[in-house]
Design an enzyme around this catalytic site. Structure first.
Site, mmCIF file in Angstrom:
data_model
loop_
_atom_site.group_PDB
_atom_site.id
_atom_site.type_symbol
_atom_site.label_atom_id
_atom_site.label_comp_id
_atom_site.label_asym_id
_atom_site.label_seq_id
_atom_site.Cartn_x
_atom_site.Cartn_y
_atom_site.Cartn_z
ATOM 1 C CE LYS A 18 -3.896 1.624 2.920
ATOM 2 N NZ LYS A 18 -4.640 1.322 4.176
ATOM 3 C CB SER B 42 -8.053 3.127 3.325
ATOM 4 O OG SER B 42 -7.156 2.524 4.247
ATOM 5 C CB SER C 176 -8.100 0.251 6.196
ATOM 6 O OG SER C 176 -8.839 1.434 6.241
#
Lengths: 473, 97
Positions: free
Chosen positions: A77, A152, A176
């Protein structure tokens, strides 16, 4: 069917020279290219990844030990500091940030031979549940391009399901990792708070942030966690790793006591309920004892989270001031104007919204009524989890109240978007480990089953999830 | 707690070092009011004599020796992201008027 197979089988292939690390990296880069239109990736680290692959192939050719993850490509990420590409957290304010050091998690994976090939999209600064808050572009769900991947860590989840790499890293502050895993049909693991170092990961809400893997199987998640887990001198919140490690998943379900979380089933969507009920029946048949457990304060968890999280966000984002790194506004007369213009032009709407809510709940006169009160209700939640775990080994419920929603459906209503996290946030506030495993589908869209264990029972949870995954195949 | 006023939002922006357009002030006024109304439900919760929790794993005052270590990072590495630097120092705009 995945082109990769299990992570351990890939490592074996590389170590026995059946395949080279370079081939794996090239295969990964090619799959990223082919699936570009899903917009899961912000940037690849191609040049550095190929160089590292050559180095690993050379080590193996010379008979050296190339590590437990030798040659395995992965995607991080973009809130992890990693060499080979800019680290942006999908925010305009950090665009072009060239990191001087790497996150401990990345360092530990690299020390065992894993190779970071790309940086995945996210809601800017991990603020969101759909990856639509990325300052650059929205990511599409691999099962339906008109839908969100969750967030996310939506880029990481979509990347794994699109087969771009054998595993990806995400962060989970209020759900997330688990939510996008559920929406995309991946396994998403959220460890006990403090088990994986957060050094070099861009902070969101420090009292709940954790790092974890998104994978195609529980076994892969356990291996990646095992490499990353344990104390780090650079992160004072880290805890000791478990003596047994995290890869022994040999136990079985017989006699395990599982509590169905009553509050997560009250008023639950009928179709989601059907999928979870079917899974529960299989667990019973396999010998687990299933009972209902009630934690009356659970419905308050989201309100607690949306005080604590913005409070910590407002503090963590104060460092983006245009002076030391990141976007800096031009044509300003003094430092105050530089702060204001840099932050106003650099931050997106969601970051501004959370910073201001944080400033509100922390301001004198409101601190006791909001922040302190939220932290006290948090204690109440912790006590209710403790009570529940005095009766059962694990807790079970859905990961999300629905399947993936349409892109644009919730963007005009922040509160509605926040409600997506209703079944994941309590776990973060309490600091316990949890996992989302694919449980089935509704009209072609994946549903995630969430399993939760007491703090530091990460190995036991992975073992349980591994058996559950087998039953649901 | 009623809806935030325009002045409330401007004050929050000032505290957070943000400049908002008129459109943003109106938008955030509605959205933040709605979120605050949602979290308002905590006011009614019975908490008796419970203490707040700020750290969930029970760690306390983790310290380390205060000693110099070589992290193999050069001043040049550390300054490469700085918008303006001079003589290995960060250069900022005028602080006092």
């Amino acid at each position: 069917m995945s082109q990769w197979g299990s992570v351990s089988s890939l490592v074996k292939d590389v170590q026995t020279r059946k395949r080279t690390a370079k081939e794996l990296v090239q295969q990964s880069l090619k799959t990223i290219k082919v699936n570009e239109d899903y917009k899961a990736i912000i940037a690849t680290t191609e040049e550095r990844a190929l160089k590292r692959a050559d180095e690993i192939d050379r080590q193996i050719a010379q008979g050296e030990d190339a590590g437990r993850l030798a040659g395995v490509p992965f995607i991080a990420k973009d809130n992890f500091l990693a060499f080979g590409a800019d680290t942006t957290a999908a925010s305009n304010i950090l665009k072009g940030f060239d990191t001087p050091y790497q996150a401990t998690a990345i360092e530990r994976l690299e020390a065992e031979g894993a190779i970071c090939v790309a940086k995945a999209n996210l809601d800017a600064f991990a603020h969101g549940s759909s990856t639509e808050n990325s300052d650059f572009f929205a990511t599409h769900n691999p099962h339906d391009k008109t839908r969100v991947p969750g967030g996310s860590s939506g880029g990481s989840a979509a990347a794994v399901v699109l087969d771009m790499a054998p595993f990806a890293l995400g962060t989970d502050t209020g759900g997330s990792i688990r939510l996008p895993a559920a929406f995309c049909g991946a396994v998403g693991y959220k460890p006990t708070y403090g088990l994986v170092s957060r050094y070099g990961v861009i902070a969101m809400a420090s009292s709940t942030d954790v790092i974890g893997p998104l994978t195609r199987s529980v076994e892969d998640a356990a291996l990646v966690l095992d490499v990353m887990a344990g104390k780090d001198e650079f992160d004072s919140t880290t805890i000791e790793r478990g003596k047994e490690g995290y890869t022994d998943l040999a136990g079985n379900l017989k006699g395990k006591k599982i509590g169905l979380i009553k509050e997560y089933f009250d008023g639950l969507d009928e179709d989601v309920k059907k999928v979870i009920d079917a899974a529960t029946i299989k667990l019973k048949k396999a010998g687990a004892e299933v009972v209902e457990v009630s934690m009356p304060s659970l419905p308050l968890a989201l309100a607690v989270y949306y005080i604590i999280c913005p409070a910590e966000v407002s503090s963590n984002l104060s460092r983006y001031d245009g002076q030391r790194f990141g976007f800096s506004a031009k044509d300003v007369k003094d430092i105050d104007e530089s702060y204001k213009k840099s932050r106003s032009q650099g931050f997106g709407s969601e970051a501004k919204r959370r910073i201001m809510i944080g400033a509100y709940v922390l301001s004198s006169g409101y601190y006791d009524a909001y922040y302190k009160r939220a932290q006290t209700v948090r204690t109440k939640l912790i006590n209710e989890f403790k009570e529940a775990f005095s009766n059962v080994d694990f807790l079970l419920g859905p990961t999300a109240p629905s399947t993936a929603f349409k892109i644009g459906q919730n963007t005009d209503d922040p509160l509605k978007m926040y409600l997506t996290d209703i079944m994941t946030v309590a776990v973060n506030l309490v600091g316990v480990p949890a996992i989302s495993v694919p449980a089935g589908e509704i009209s072609g869209l994946p549903v995630g089953l969430q399993l939760i264990a007491p703090q530091k029972k990460d190995r036991e949870l992975l073992e349980m999830a591994d058996k559950t995954e087998e039953l649901l195949k | 707690m009623g809806k935030l006023t325009r002045e409330d939002v401007l004050k929050l922006a000032r505290l957070a070092k943000l400049e908002l357009t008129d459109g943003e002030v109106e938008k955030f006024r509605g959205e933040i009011s709605e979120i605050l109304a949602y979290v308002e439900q905590l006011q009614k919760v019975e908490v008796d004599d419970l203490e707040p929790t700020y750290q969930v794993t029970g760690l306390k005052n983790v310290t380390r020796e205060d000693e110099v270590k070589d992290y193999k990072t050069t001043p040049k590495d550390l300054l490469k992201n700085v918008p303006a630097a001079q003589d290995n120092q960060i250069k900022v705009k005028r602080v006092l008027a």
